[in-house]
Design an enzyme around this catalytic site. Structure first.
Site, short mmCIF file in Angstrom:
data_model
loop_
_atom_site.label_atom_id
_atom_site.label_comp_id
_atom_site.label_asym_id
_atom_site.label_seq_id
_atom_site.Cartn_x
_atom_site.Cartn_y
_atom_site.Cartn_z
N GLU A 91 1.05 -1.18 -0.02
CA GLU A 91 0.02 0.13 -0.25
C GLU A 91 0.68 1.39 -0.30
O GLU A 91 1.85 1.34 1.10
CB GLU A 91 0.08 -0.40 0.99
CG GLU A 91 -1.49 -0.76 1.25
CD GLU A 91 -3.19 -0.83 3.14
OE1 GLU A 91 -3.14 -1.46 3.01
OE2 GLU A 91 -2.62 0.18 3.53
N CYS A 331 -3.27 0.97 8.84
CA CYS A 331 -2.01 0.60 7.59
C CYS A 331 -2.07 -0.99 7.29
O CYS A 331 -2.50 -1.72 8.62
CB CYS A 331 -0.88 0.55 8.10
SG CYS A 331 -0.29 2.90 8.43
#
Ligand code: SAH
Length: 348
Positions: A91, A331
């Site tokens: 990501e 996250c």
């Protein structure tokens, strides 16, 4: 083996152009396309001769990441799920603020640190990223969103100091090739004392952020089983050495977990332990992680009380803004969702 364009220095790209029978300035033009203009395809590199473009398409790898999925929230925070040729996924997050904009990069696919509260820890470590793959996350975000990037934070998936050489090389590439000064780069780590001392000697004026998350060894070891193997005393000694060597203020990150590390006593103990460090404390209220234990975010009053207690002890306190609600995730969660079909849950 095919050469990665991102990850090569201008000098190396000049050598590459020469190997292709081209004059040196073609290599500098290539660097301009790759790093300056974030060109993601050879078709875009219109100032290069077609023969060189064809040779590069054949003999090099570019780009290193392709966008798989994107989620944007109303505050402008945008998460991009990126995939490499081997199927690895990370990501990268774009965080716009009023006077700057940051990209949060990953240094590993997954993580071996096994922190009890962390989404990335769930799948363990798949592999470390090379320097070019770290830098290309910034270039991908810049190209995909057409946005200027002024700051980079190493706070995505993985432990930067467990991938030390590639992390340092990526910082040098960002500085020298992309034009993002180390002063605008923050490296967040679980806290590995030897690696912190080594980084202090690199002559890179980055900001160091150390994830403390507990004021005593027993609790820290429970929450951060790998990092907690180093005693807080030895970690804090390394942090004091860091500020002495670099003369730079650092940050202690402190994840707040309801009923676990958020009492007034723990705030006072934290203040006592870090007393005299040239550092501020960044409070991070916990983001819910689907399938990751029994943790909860404290209520607002408890967060404020914890901050007040630190301030009373003379500590400078900030709180991480909750970004990315509601479409984005903590996250590691966008990747988990794509891997396991999980529902996106919470803010970054
Ligand atoms: N390995 C590095 C970078 C990882 S993530 C480190 O540990 O610092 C950056 C920060 O987010 C770390 O402080 C990490 O502990 C924190 N974090 C991880 N999971 C979180 C969660 N669910 N909610 C809030 N912060 C989290």
């Amino acid at each position: 083996m095919r050469v990665n364009l991102v990850g090569s220095t201008t000098e190396e790209l000049v050598a590459l152009a020469c190997e292709c029978g081209q004059p040196a300035y073609r290599g500098r033009q290539l660097a301009g396309w790759v790093y300056g203009k974030s060109a993601r395809s050879f078709d875009e590199m219109t100032s290069l001769p077609a023969a060189l473009r064809a040779a590069l398409a054949e003999g090099t790898v570019h780009p290193l990441w392709n966008e798989v999925r994107r989620s944007a929230s109303t505050d402008g925070t945008t998460k991009i799920l990126a995939e490499a040729a081997d199927g690895a996924r990370v990501e990268c997050v774009f965080l716009p603020y009023s006077e700057r904009s940051s990209v949060c990069v990953s240094t590993q696919v997954g993580c071996a640190m096994d922190c009890a509260f962390c989404a990335t820890a769930m799948g363990g470590l798949s592999r470390s990223l090379c320097a070019g793959e770290i830098v290309d996350q910034v270039l991908l975000v810049r190209a995909a969103l057409g946005a200027a990037v002024t700051h980079v934070v190493y706070m995505g998936m993985g432990e930067p100091l467990a991938n030390y050489a590639q992390t340092v090389r990526s910082i040098r590439l960002l500085a020298e090739e992309v034009g993002i000064s180390p002063r605008r780069i923050t490296v967040s780590t679980v806290g590995i004392p030897d690696a912190i001392r080594r980084l202090a000697g690199e002559g890179l004026p980055v900001t160091l952020a150390v994830s403390l998350h507990a004021p005593d060894d027993a609790l820290r070891h429970e929450l951060m089983p790998v990092a907690g193997a180093h005693s807080l005393d030895s970690l804090l000694r390394a942090c004091r050495d860091w500020t002495q060597t670099t003369r730079r203020r650092m940050t202690f990150e402190y994840l707040l977990l309801d009923g676990i590390n958020d009492s007034a006593d723990q705030a006072r103990e934290l203040a006592r332990r870090i007393h005299g460090c040239l550092a501020n404390v960044n409070i991070i209220p916990y983001n819910h992680v689907e399938g990751r234990g029994h943790f909860h975010r404290p209520r607002r009053a408890a967060i404020e009380a914890f901050k007040r207690e630190l301030e009373r002890a003379g500590i400078a306190v900030t709180e991480r803004l909750r970004r990315g609600n509601p479409v984005s995730a903590a996250c590691g969660q966008l990747r988990n969702e794509s891997v396991e079909g999980r529902k996106l849950e919470d803010g970054c």
